[in-house]
Design an enzyme around this catalytic site. Structure first.
Site, mmCIF file in Angstrom:
data_model
loop_
_atom_site.group_PDB
_atom_site.id
_atom_site.type_symbol
_atom_site.label_atom_id
_atom_site.label_comp_id
_atom_site.label_asym_id
_atom_site.label_seq_id
_atom_site.Cartn_x
_atom_site.Cartn_y
_atom_site.Cartn_z
ATOM 1 C CE1 TYR A 1 38.204 28.623 19.328
ATOM 2 C CE2 TYR A 1 39.189 26.860 18.040
ATOM 3 C CZ TYR A 1 38.523 27.305 19.184
ATOM 4 O OH TYR A 1 38.159 26.118 20.124
ATOM 5 C CG ASP B 231 36.377 31.436 21.010
ATOM 6 O OD1 ASP B 231 36.504 32.306 21.775
ATOM 7 O OD2 ASP B 231 35.902 30.435 21.006
ATOM 8 C CG HIS C 47 30.799 30.482 20.941
ATOM 9 N ND1 HIS C 47 31.986 31.484 21.335
ATOM 10 C CD2 HIS C 47 31.303 29.218 21.112
ATOM 11 C CE1 HIS C 47 32.959 30.634 21.850
ATOM 12 N NE2 HIS C 47 32.717 29.342 21.739
#
Length: 256
Positions: free
Chosen positions: A109, A149, A247
């Site tokens: 992340y 991400d 998302h």
């Protein structure tokens, strides 16, 4: 034939209430990489740690309700590494690595810089540290899939309003150039783009206005892989039938 899913949950408890784990149980995925757990170890129930018989390994942020990453796998990993060696960013719970034979699965992340100039500077610090780490990974000679991400849209095709976002975090020239270096210099592959060149393949939408309904989105969730495993990618899809978070899960089927 590994099936690998990457999903930013924007809170594991919130996503669970919206049916994420029920859906996960229908997917027959070999590996599921999750980001933004937004919880501590003490908040994790057995249903979160080991859903449907999966083995889960997690990296929690020291700050409550913030960040966090995890990898679920059908089989127990040979080795697990929590964090990539940066005191600043390992405290934020941004990295889980699991090894399975000659294959490494990583959930990452990357920081967002949109909330403040200070966080953008932190994002640049992360980028400076993470690129050498990616090079070290390549030097190990393993097949690697880094799901997560990345908080950067690489090219104009990767966000709806690219003209209006050229000076905004997530589409800054420095950020895009950094991703290009990962692909061109480090030799990794953007697996999604390799097999699906179509526009409007977004994975994140702002909660403002009608962004989701109108598909005004960004493609900021990726499978970044070494060439050997990237060549095995057969099918890619972005799951939008149910909205678990801001998302959408990115699903790629590999055939080895």
């Amino acid at each position: 034939m590994p099936k690998i899913i990457s999903a930013n949950l924007n809170g594991i408890r919130s996503a669970a209430k919206k049916g994420f784990f029920d859906w996960m149980g229908t997917q027959s995925a070999d590996f599921i990489c999750v980001q933004e757990l937004k919880c501590q170890a003490s908040d994790m129930t057995d249903a979160f740690r080991n859903p449907h018989g999966y083995h889960g390994h997690f990296h929690y942020a020291e700050k409550k309700g913030y960040s966090g990453t995890g990898v679920y796998s059908k089989i127990e990993p040979d080795a697990v590494k929590i964090g990539f060696g940066s005191p600043e960013f390992d405290a934020e719970g941004r990295y889980v690595r699991c090894d399975f034979g000659d294959l490494t699965i990583i959930s990452v992340y990357c920081p967002s810089g949109s909330s403040s100039p200070e966080r953008q500077l932190a994002k640049f610090r992360f980028m400076e540290l993470f690129l050498p780490h990616l090079m070290e990974l390549r030097a190990e000679g393993r097949e690697v899939v880094i799901c997560g991400d990345w908080n950067i849209a690489h090219k104009e095709i990767d966000l709806k309003n690219w003209k209006g976002n050229r000076k905004n975090s997530g589409f800054l020239p420095e950020e895009r150039a950094w991703l290009t270096r990962i692909f061109d210099e480090c030799g990794y592959v953007d697996v999604h783009r390799g097999i699906d060149p179509r526009p409007e393949q977004y994975t994140w939408w702002s909660n403002r206005g009608q962004a989701y309904a109108k598909n005004v989105g960004w493609r900021i969730d990726y499978h970044v892989a070494t060439p050997g495993i990237a060549k095995c990618a057969q099918e890619v899809s972005v799951y939008k039938d149910v909205k678990f978070s801001d998302h959408a899960p990115l699903i790629i089927q590999y055939v080895r």
